[in-house]
Structures are given as structure tokens and as C-alpha cells.
Design a protein around this motif. Structure first.
Motif, PDB file in Angstrom:
ATOM      1  N   ARG A  94      52.559 139.220  14.293  1.00  0.00           N
ATOM      2  CA  ARG A  94      52.809 137.887  14.133  1.00  0.00           C
ATOM      3  C   ARG A  94      52.302 137.378  15.319  1.00  0.00           C
ATOM      4  N   ARG A  95      51.839 135.856  15.331  1.00  0.00           N
ATOM      5  CA  ARG A  95      51.173 135.324  16.218  1.00  0.00           C
ATOM      6  C   ARG A  95      52.248 135.252  17.735  1.00  0.00           C
ATOM      7  N   GLU A  96      53.421 135.325  17.527  1.00  0.00           N
ATOM      8  CA  GLU A  96      54.241 135.191  18.630  1.00  0.00           C
ATOM      9  C   GLU A  96      54.153 136.558  19.347  1.00  0.00           C
ATOM     10  N   HIS A 234      61.802 140.482  21.658  1.00  0.00           N
ATOM     11  CA  HIS A 234      62.932 140.304  21.285  1.00  0.00           C
ATOM     12  C   HIS A 234      63.143 138.974  20.355  1.00  0.00           C
ATOM     13  N   ASP A 235      64.349 138.782  19.851  1.00  0.00           N
ATOM     14  CA  ASP A 235      64.802 137.876  19.051  1.00  0.00           C
ATOM     15  C   ASP A 235      64.957 136.605  19.973  1.00  0.00           C
ATOM     16  N   THR A 236      64.817 135.303  19.603  1.00  0.00           N
ATOM     17  CA  THR A 236      64.841 133.942  20.383  1.00  0.00           C
ATOM     18  C   THR A 236      66.212 133.783  21.091  1.00  0.00           C
ATOM     19  N   HIS A 237      67.207 134.391  20.636  1.00  0.00           N
ATOM     20  CA  HIS A 237      68.360 134.369  21.308  1.00  0.00           C
ATOM     21  C   HIS A 237      68.751 135.521  22.323  1.00  0.00           C
ATOM     22  N   HIS A 238      67.870 136.564  22.516  1.00  0.00           N
ATOM     23  CA  HIS A 238      68.091 137.552  23.203  1.00  0.00           C
ATOM     24  C   HIS A 238      68.195 137.236  24.678  1.00  0.00           C
ATOM     25  N   GLY A 239      67.120 136.259  25.347  1.00  0.00           N
ATOM     26  CA  GLY A 239      66.758 136.225  26.549  1.00  0.00           C
ATOM     27  C   GLY A 239      67.628 136.428  27.535  1.00  0.00           C
ATOM     28  N   LEU A 245      69.490 143.439  31.021  1.00  0.00           N
ATOM     29  CA  LEU A 245      69.192 144.773  30.955  1.00  0.00           C
ATOM     30  C   LEU A 245      68.020 145.130  31.720  1.00  0.00           C
ATOM     31  N   LEU A 246      67.219 144.366  32.285  1.00  0.00           N
ATOM     32  CA  LEU A 246      65.939 144.475  33.079  1.00  0.00           C
ATOM     33  C   LEU A 246      66.226 144.119  34.619  1.00  0.00           C
ATOM     34  N   ARG A 247      65.672 144.827  35.548  1.00  0.00           N
ATOM     35  CA  ARG A 247      65.818 144.036  36.772  1.00  0.00           C
ATOM     36  C   ARG A 247      64.677 143.287  37.169  1.00  0.00           C
ATOM     37  N   GLU A 248      64.839 142.334  37.940  1.00  0.00           N
ATOM     38  CA  GLU A 248      63.802 141.290  38.348  1.00  0.00           C
ATOM     39  C   GLU A 248      63.273 140.885  37.258  1.00  0.00           C
ATOM     40  N   ALA A 249      63.780 140.370  36.117  1.00  0.00           N
ATOM     41  CA  ALA A 249      63.327 139.986  34.574  1.00  0.00           C
ATOM     42  C   ALA A 249      62.863 138.685  34.822  1.00  0.00           C
ATOM     43  N   GLU A 250      61.917 138.267  34.060  1.00  0.00           N
ATOM     44  CA  GLU A 250      61.582 136.954  33.678  1.00  0.00           C
ATOM     45  C   GLU A 250      61.222 136.835  31.999  1.00  0.00           C
ATOM     46  N   THR A 251      61.608 135.822  31.227  1.00  0.00           N
ATOM     47  CA  THR A 251      61.668 135.597  29.869  1.00  0.00           C
ATOM     48  C   THR A 251      60.419 134.644  29.787  1.00  0.00           C
ATOM     49  N   ARG A 256      55.724 128.571  20.162  1.00  0.00           N
ATOM     50  CA  ARG A 256      56.763 127.572  19.567  1.00  0.00           C
ATOM     51  C   ARG A 256      57.652 127.241  20.658  1.00  0.00           C
ATOM     52  N   GLY A 257      57.814 127.845  21.944  1.00  0.00           N
ATOM     53  CA  GLY A 257      58.422 127.304  23.006  1.00  0.00           C
ATOM     54  C   GLY A 257      59.807 128.192  22.939  1.00  0.00           C
ATOM     55  N   ASP A 258      59.956 129.131  22.076  1.00  0.00           N
ATOM     56  CA  ASP A 258      60.903 130.095  22.058  1.00  0.00           C
ATOM     57  C   ASP A 258      60.968 131.277  22.935  1.00  0.00           C
TER      58      ASP A 258
END
Length: 267
Positions: A94-96, A234-239, A245-251, A256-258
Motif C-alpha cells: 500500500r501507499r501508506e 500499525h493501524d491508525t488507532h494503534h499509535g 510498547l517502544l521506548r523513545e517512540a515517535e509516531t 492521509r494524515g493518519d
């Protein structure tokens, strides 16, 4: 009957089946049947079709009316800067998912990368095509998917080692980045998605994602050595859950902005 007439007829048939982009689908299928590009089709739209060409168009349109994914019918799809061959052995890129490649191209020269769940090889191959200096390997638990990735690598003239195993191969030492687009669709929500996804490999769409869709992802995070940097789709609501789950995480957000990819360190 001309190609233009067939496009109109195919568009109506595909639209009646509920597909989202019937005219675009029709143009691509007619072009494939005639073995020309969509651009060439626009120039030759008035050309009369042979009975054999008409029959081939009808066959392809019939497959699309059954909601077979367009990419499977065409046999390939564009992913970043490369063309990836796809069939029912693998998930359609997929593009995403291109966002995972965008994370990888930021790496320093010569960095070591491994992709888990490579499928068609799209992510690893796109990364190597744009950053040939990187040391990239890939793995998948499906022998069929691994073979698809190897075929794509050979066709593109890109060297890629693909290992068949579940999770991280024993041969993979510390990497600068571990990339994965693992299953995250749940049994309870797959019915809310397009019918086309039902035609893709269940092991790649759902796997053992569990009730919240994070089962397979949690499993990979749990087996990853502490401190390894990970980029996970991951899915759009999993951020929020991914940042836990992860340390020092960024999403990061997709086109689409999701919220789509979380980057961080294994705990």
C-alpha cells in the motif's frame, strides 16, 4: 466495438460491483488486455477491437467484478520508485507502507537493516533501490512469500537475501533498524474493510493479531533485543499503544494524515 466503447462498458460493470474507482480500473484493465499503456490507450481509443481482445477484456473485467484486487489482475503495482510483481501469495503493498521506506532512507551510510515479514519484498527492495549503500536483508515465515520476494529481486536486478523463518532470523546480528509491516487486522473488524482484502493471504492480513490487532506486533517487540531501533507499521488507532510498547517512540503520519508508523527502541 472500440476500446473507448469497452472502457465505458467495463466502467459500468465495475461500478455496479461497488468498486471505488471504476473508470480508472476499467482503463487499466483494457490497457492490460491490449498490452499497451494507459497513455497509449488514450491515443488509440477509437481503434476497433478484435474478438480475441474483446474476450480478454471481458475476462479481466469479470475478475474485477468479483472484487479480486486490481493489482492481482494487473500482476504488479508501483511502490515508491519501483514496480513490484504481486499475486495471491503476498499482501499488496500500500501507499501508506511507503512511510517505512522513508524512515529507512534517513539512515547513515552503510547501516544494517532487516525487514521481518517481507512478503513481496517491496519495502526491502525499494530501500535498496534508493539507498544501495545500506546492508539490507529480509525474512518471512511463508516460503511462498519469500519466493515472491526473491523473484522481484531478480527481476529488478537487486541483491537481497531472503530467509524463511518466523520472527528475527538467528543469523541477524544487531541492526541499525528493524522494519516490519505485520498483520494488524482483527477477526471482528475485517468485515468492515473492502471485500478485496478478503482475497489477500490471511496470514499477512490478520495472522494472530488478537482482539486488539497488536498480537503479532507485540510478539516481535518481545523477541527483539533491548535497544534495537524498530520501525513498525500499525493501524491508525494503534499509535498510543505503540508508543507504550517502544521506548523513545515517535509516531509518523501517512499521506492521509493518519498515524501509521511508530519508530522507537525495543524495551
Amino acid at each position: 466495438m472500440s476500446a473507448g466503447d469497452m472502457i465505458e462498458q467495463a466502467t459500468e460493470a465495475i461500478a455496479a460491483a461497488g468498486c471505488d474507482t471504476p473508470e480508472a480500473d476499467a482503463r487499466m484493465l483494457v490497457a492490460k488486455a491490449l498490452e499497451i499503456s494507459v497513455e497509449e490507450l488514450e491515443l488509440d481509443g477509437a481503434t476497433a477491437l478484435s474478438p480475441a481482445a474483446k474476450a480478454e477484456i471481458e475476462r479481466l473485467v469479470s475478475r474485477r467484478r468479483e472484487r479480486e484486487p486490481l493489482e492481482y489482475i494487473l500482476g504488479s503495482c508501483r511502490f515508491r520508485e519501483i514496480e513490484i510483481a504481486v499475486d495471491s501469495r503476498v499482501l499488496i503493498p500500500r501507499r501508506e507502507t511507503e512511510l517505512l521506506v522513508a524512515v529507512g532512507v534517513e539512515l547513515p551510510e552503510g547501516a544494517r537493516v532487516h525487514e521481518v515479514g517481507t512478503g513481496s519484498g517491496a519495502i526491502a527492495l525499494a530501500l535498496l533501490s534508493e539507498r544501495p549503500d545500506l546492508r539490507v536483508t529480509a525474512s518471512d515465515l511463508s516460503e511462498e512469500a519469500a519466493e515472491s520476494a526473491r523473484e522481484n529481486a531478480e527481476r529488478l536486478g537487486i541483491e537481497l537475501e531472503v530467509i524463511v523463518t518466523k520472527g528475527i532470523p538467528d543469523s541477524v546480528d544487531r541492526v541499525r533498524l528493524l522494519i516490519a509491516n505485520l498483520p494488524y487486522v482483527t477477526e471482528s473488524t475485517i468485515g468492515e474493510r473492502s471485500p478485496e482484502i478478503q482475497r489477500e493471504p490471511k496470514i499477512a492480513v490478520q495472522g494472530d493479531s488478537g482482539d486488539d490487532g497488536l498480537g503479532v506486533i507485540r510478539g516481535l517487540v518481545g523477541e527483539t533485543p533491548s535497544g534495537w531501533r524498530m520501525a513498525l507499521e500499525h493501524d491508525t488507532h494503534h499509535g498510543p499503544a505503540m508508543r507504550e510498547l517502544l521506548r523513545e517512540a515517535e509516531t509518523r503520519t501517512d499521506y492521509r494524515g493518519d498515524e501509521r508508523v511508530t519508530v522507537g527502541l525495543a524495551p
